[in-house]
Design a protein around this motif. Structure first.
Motif, short mmCIF file in Angstrom:
data_model
loop_
_atom_site.label_atom_id
_atom_site.label_comp_id
_atom_site.label_asym_id
_atom_site.label_seq_id
_atom_site.Cartn_x
_atom_site.Cartn_y
_atom_site.Cartn_z
N LEU A 480 0.87 -1.18 0.00
CA LEU A 480 0.00 0.00 0.00
C LEU A 480 0.90 1.23 0.00
N CYS A 481 0.69 2.08 -0.97
CA CYS A 481 1.51 3.29 -1.14
C CYS A 481 0.66 4.53 -0.93
N PRO A 482 0.56 5.04 0.30
CA PRO A 482 -0.24 6.23 0.56
C PRO A 482 0.51 7.50 0.16
N MET A 483 -0.21 8.41 -0.46
CA MET A 483 0.37 9.70 -0.85
C MET A 483 0.12 10.70 0.28
N GLY A 484 1.18 11.00 1.03
CA GLY A 484 1.03 11.94 2.14
C GLY A 484 0.46 11.31 3.39
N TYR A 485 0.90 10.12 3.70
CA TYR A 485 0.40 9.41 4.88
C TYR A 485 0.61 10.23 6.15
N ASP A 486 1.72 10.96 6.20
CA ASP A 486 2.04 11.74 7.39
C ASP A 486 1.47 13.16 7.34
N ARG A 487 0.75 13.49 6.24
CA ARG A 487 0.22 14.85 6.10
C ARG A 487 -1.30 14.90 5.95
N SER A 488 -1.89 13.83 5.46
CA SER A 488 -3.34 13.84 5.19
C SER A 488 -4.04 12.86 6.12
N GLU A 489 -4.95 13.36 6.95
CA GLU A 489 -5.70 12.50 7.86
C GLU A 489 -6.60 11.56 7.08
N ALA A 501 -8.10 -4.48 6.66
CA ALA A 501 -8.99 -5.34 5.87
C ALA A 501 -8.19 -6.35 5.06
N ALA A 502 -7.05 -5.93 4.50
CA ALA A 502 -6.21 -6.85 3.72
C ALA A 502 -5.63 -7.93 4.62
N GLN A 503 -5.20 -7.56 5.79
CA GLN A 503 -4.68 -8.55 6.74
C GLN A 503 -5.76 -9.55 7.12
N ALA A 504 -6.97 -9.04 7.39
CA ALA A 504 -8.07 -9.92 7.77
C ALA A 504 -8.44 -10.88 6.65
N ALA A 505 -8.19 -10.46 5.40
CA ALA A 505 -8.49 -11.30 4.24
C ALA A 505 -7.37 -12.30 3.94
N GLY A 506 -6.33 -12.31 4.77
CA GLY A 506 -5.23 -13.26 4.57
C GLY A 506 -4.20 -12.82 3.55
N ILE A 507 -4.18 -11.56 3.20
CA ILE A 507 -3.22 -11.03 2.21
C ILE A 507 -1.96 -10.59 2.94
N ASP A 508 -0.81 -11.00 2.44
CA ASP A 508 0.47 -10.60 3.02
C ASP A 508 0.78 -9.20 2.53
N VAL A 509 0.52 -8.20 3.37
CA VAL A 509 0.53 -6.80 2.95
C VAL A 509 1.53 -6.00 3.77
N ILE A 510 2.14 -5.03 3.13
CA ILE A 510 2.98 -4.06 3.80
C ILE A 510 2.51 -2.67 3.40
N VAL A 511 2.47 -1.76 4.35
CA VAL A 511 2.10 -0.38 4.05
C VAL A 511 3.35 0.48 4.17
N ASP A 512 3.61 1.28 3.16
CA ASP A 512 4.80 2.12 3.17
C ASP A 512 4.45 3.44 3.87
N ASP A 513 4.77 3.49 5.13
CA ASP A 513 4.47 4.67 5.94
C ASP A 513 5.72 5.50 6.22
N ARG A 514 6.71 5.40 5.31
CA ARG A 514 7.98 6.09 5.54
C ARG A 514 7.95 7.55 5.14
N GLY A 515 6.90 8.00 4.48
CA GLY A 515 6.80 9.40 4.08
C GLY A 515 7.69 9.77 2.92
N LEU A 516 8.02 8.80 2.05
CA LEU A 516 8.87 9.07 0.88
C LEU A 516 8.08 9.74 -0.22
N ARG A 517 8.82 10.43 -1.12
CA ARG A 517 8.20 10.96 -2.34
C ARG A 517 7.69 9.79 -3.18
N PRO A 518 6.62 10.00 -3.96
CA PRO A 518 6.05 8.89 -4.75
C PRO A 518 7.06 8.19 -5.63
N GLY A 519 7.91 8.94 -6.33
CA GLY A 519 8.87 8.32 -7.23
C GLY A 519 9.82 7.39 -6.51
N ALA A 520 10.35 7.82 -5.36
CA ALA A 520 11.29 7.00 -4.60
C ALA A 520 10.58 5.78 -4.02
#
Length: 574
Positions: A480-489, A501-520
């Protein structure tokens, strides 16, 4: 998993010692870290892939009826000496001594140990069949470790060993394992091919290799597109058809200055390369120093298959003749050798194709001369031995008579062997039959290079952005790649909901909460090779959509927020 809590260490450039694609990409993606020559630390991202490989293997092995145990990495020399492999294995076998001076091997495989286990536990035919397996570290002291996990010294392998009362039972166990391997590689999501193979140093009577198809593969795989025939190059039979034509030319000794290779001779004489003979001088030396000389003859455009040559009667321990031996036996320097007029007795071994040739060109055993118009029977005695000596080429007739052969490249990742009694007899591993008589156990062994799967999968699945993992092997199925995770509620709230929801569905998921620019951020996950990506942004959320893109997709797809979990489940768990 949240990226801020995981260890992610990507590189823009691969280290200079990384040679092939898989090695470069695994280093850049932070999956492995070099500790020493052919020895790597499996970093968290790479270890996740290894654990997924192991999980699939365990599941299918258990379903097949195999029983897991764990044998030690360090093995007493005495067991290897019983089978004679302590000396046969050569320098690849790492030998160590303990404080008492006792010798041990760092295991490259476990035939001796499992046979020792079984000979002490199995007494009756009623306890058979049995199949034990383990997933364990192996060590082989490769002369030239290279290509990362593809040819390392320390690696992880799944090896299994079956025990049966008779040949029929062993072949049944072998088929069960063959079928299990087919399911395993299918579940890996890799294009693969099983091919008949030579048993090599393991010994036994028959085997198949499992290869991941890749243009960068070290091995040539031979198959018939119109039948089930498949073999590796070492084991593929070269068929010769037709009959020998009657002589139509006179034998003439012809000057061939500076033409030592068949290609040069053909060019000089203006003939096709297929009309020339390639001569290979071999020596077999006994322990008492006596020597026997063999001359192998192949058509000029064919290549020697050294494995096949070693199976010719009398050639089990051959070596290539030295220049001094060639001068003694043939009376001239290499490049002009032939079967006519040798100075010492030589056993002529002709390839099947050569035995059917007529009016051919061969060396005259005199520098800068060849004979043209040579013929069997008339000018040369019929060859002492006719055998299959060569590598097949594309377009050769298939040995099963069902078409012609094709060749593709592959990476060996699995091997199944019919061992028979090769180990049970040397180690006295027997059982009592219905009549109370002792009989040797019939064995099979079955290996998969667990860590090698990673390199092979990447060699088959990559692009200029990085790795493209099959979903079943990927370190994470979804990022999951959120745009502005640390800026947009709004983005944070919907990302966290989707993550749960993805975890509950048995999907091996990682959320990128590092606050990187989209390109990086995108570049990291494309390099790592996560197969499914969802981008969460304010604009899309206001429209009720999220952005999905598969790793192989050229464009993103808008998916309604309410449908996204089911949509991803359909992609991840089709």
């Amino acid at each position: 998993m949240r990226a801020s809590r995981f260890f992610i260490s990507t590189l823009k450039e691969a280290p200079s010692d990384a040679e092939i694609v898989s090695h470069k990409l695994m280093m850049r993606a932070g999956m492995i870290k070099r500790l020493g020559s052919g020895i790597y630390t499996y970093m968290p991202m790479g270890l996740k892939v290894i654990r997924k490989v192991e999980a699939i293997i365990r599941d299918e092995m258990n379903k097949s009826g195999a029983i897991e145990l764990l044998m030690p990495l360090v093995q007493p020399a005495e067991l290897w000496q019983e089978t004679g492999r302590w000396d046969k294995m050569g320098p690849e076998l790492m030998r160590v001594k303990d404080r008492h001076g006792r010798e041990f091997a760092i295991q490259p495989t476990s035939e001796e140990v499992i046979t020792d286990v079984v000979r002490s536990e199995i007494k009756s035919y009623k306890q058979l069949p049995l199949n034990f397996y383990h997933i364990q570290t192996k060590f082989r002291d490769e002369r030239r470790p290279r290509f990362g996990l593809m040819r390392g010294r320390e690696f992880t392998m799944k090896d299994a060993y079956s025990f049966d009362r008779d040949l029929e039972g062993m072949q049944k166990s072998y088929q069960i394992m063959f079928d299990a391997y087919t399911r395993i590689f299918t579940r890996f999501g890799l294009k693969f091919r099983a091919v008949a193979a030579d048993n090599g140093a393991i010994g036994g009577t028959g085997s198949h290799e499992f290869h991941v198809i890749a243009s960068t593969g070290e091995d040539a795989l031979v198959y018939c597109p119109t039948s089930d025939f498949a073999a590796n190059m070492e084991a593929a039979e070269a068929v010769a058809s037709g009959t020998r034509a009657a002589p139509a030319a006179e034998l003439v000794k012809t000057a061939t200055p500076k033409a030592q290779k068949c290609e040069d001779v053909a060019k000089l004489l203006g003939i096709d390369l297929t009309n020339t003979l390639k001569t290979i001088a071999l020596t077999v030396e006994s322990e008492d120093g006596n020597k026997q000389y063999f001359m192998l003859l192949l058509r000029g455009d064919h290549e020697l298959n050294e494995i096949k040559a070693g199976k010719v009667a009398g050639l089990a321990n051959y070596r290539f003749s030295t220049e001094a031996e060639i001068l003694e036996v043939y009376g001239c320097v290499p490049g002009y050798l032939g079967p006519i007029g040798t100075q010492a007795p030589v056993t002529v071994v002709a390839d099947r194709t050569v035995a059917l040739m007529s009016d051919f060109v061969t060396g005259a055993n005199e520098a800068e001369y060849h004979y043209t118009g040579a013929n069997w029977g008339r000018d040369i005695a019929e060859p002492a031995i006719v055998a299959d000596l060569r590598n097949v080429v594309e377009g050769d007739a298939s040995p099963d008579g069902q078409g012609v052969l094709a060749i593709e490249r592959g990476i060996e990742v699995g091997h199944v062997f019919q061992l028979g009694t090769a180990y049970s007899q040397s180690m006295n591993a027997t059982y009592l039959d219905e009549q109370g008589k002792a009989a040797p156990l019939q064995m099979g062994c079955y290996g998969i290079g667990v860590t090698r799967i990673l390199g092979a999968a990447i060699e088959q699945n990559f692009d200029d952005k990085g790795i493209i993992w099959p979903t079943s092997l990927a370190p994470f199925e979804l990022v999951l790649c959120p745009m502005g995770y640390d800026r947009s509620e709004m983005v944070k709230e919907e990302t966290d909901k989707l993550y749960a929801a993805a975890q509950a569905a048995g999907i091996d998921v990682i959320v990128d909460d590092r606050g990187l620019r989209p390109g990086a951020m995108f570049a990291d996950w494309e390099l790592i090779g996560v197969p499914h990506r969802v981008v969460i942004g304010e604009r899309g959320l206001k429209e009720g959509n999220l952005e999905y893109q598969g790793r192989r997709d050229t464009e993103a797809t808008a998916v309604p927020l309410a449908d996204i979990v089911n949509f991803i489940k359909g992609k991840v768990q089709p």
